[in-house]
Write an enzyme that holds these catalytic residues in place. Sequence first.
Site, PDB file in Angstrom:
ATOM      1  N   LYS A  87       0.859  -1.193   0.000  1.00 38.71           N
ATOM      2  CA  LYS A  87       0.000   0.000   0.000  1.00 38.71           C
ATOM      3  C   LYS A  87       0.896   1.244   0.000  1.00 38.71           C
ATOM      4  CE  LYS A  87      -4.320   1.187   2.347  1.00 38.71           C
ATOM      5  NZ  LYS A  87      -5.095   0.966   3.580  1.00 38.71           N
TER       6      LYS A  87
HETATM    7  O1  G3P Z   1      -7.624   1.918   5.295  1.00 35.47           O
HETATM    8  C1  G3P Z   1      -7.959   3.187   4.863  1.00 35.47           C
HETATM    9  C2  G3P Z   1      -9.341   3.679   5.200  1.00 35.47           C
HETATM   10  O2  G3P Z   1     -10.281   2.672   5.089  1.00 35.47           O
HETATM   11  C3  G3P Z   1      -9.449   4.510   6.447  1.00 35.47           C
HETATM   12  O3  G3P Z   1     -10.777   4.709   6.874  1.00 35.47           O
HETATM   13  O4  G3P Z   1     -12.382   5.369   8.638  1.00 35.47           O
HETATM   14  O5  G3P Z   1      -9.967   6.031   8.872  1.00 35.47           O
HETATM   15  O6  G3P Z   1     -11.441   7.112   7.178  1.00 35.47           O
HETATM   16  P1  G3P Z   1     -11.154   5.865   7.948  1.00 35.47           P
END
Ligand code: G3P
Length: 217
Positions: A87
Amino acid sequence: MKFFIDTANLDQIKEANELGILDGVTTNPSLMAKEGIKGEAAIMAHYKTICELVDGDISAEVISTEFNAIVEEGKKLADIHPNIVVKVPMIKDGIKAIKWFSDNGIRTNCTLVFSAGQAILAAKAGATYLSPFIGRIDDSNWDGVELISQISHIYSIQGYKTEILAASIRNALHIVKCAEAGADVCTCPLDSILGLLKHPLTDIGLAKFLEDAKKTQ
Ligand code: G3P
């Protein structure tokens, strides 16, 4: 649409995997920190454990931001297991690294994507997956699902092979909307996946069937 779980929590990964619908896992440094995973050896070991739990693509995020360092870190991550997807953040050196990984047979997930322009660059560089953060876009008063539709349209007319991995999912409706908008993958917290099960008429109907079943025993 493939289902990934967006967590580094082993119990949640196991619970989702036991449903039989899990195609992979995504993690990020914040999710690893939340689980108290600290130090390179522990991080590597945690990724290996996840790879052994789930037979699917497992995204492991680099924390380097300079081309050579991203490549070195990504190579180490990719060596953990054949299912690891490196990633990489959507930055200039990240795009260069994605192109390098693509040319050298290492699969990538381009993360922190918030616009169609970024999506075009990542696809040109040969990213395997593209992660638009739809919840964070909604939080900033824009429409995250609309971005998935736009990227899906562009990738389809341009013939780009990069898979759209809708990330930053906040609820079950997000998953449904991403499926409608053409996402290839949705990476979700466990709660959002389990939220898909819920309908009050299912609960009322089941209670009635079980009640009536007693009359047949
Ligand atoms: O893994 C990346 C993403 O899914 C992060 O989500 O909830 O931290 O905006 P969030």
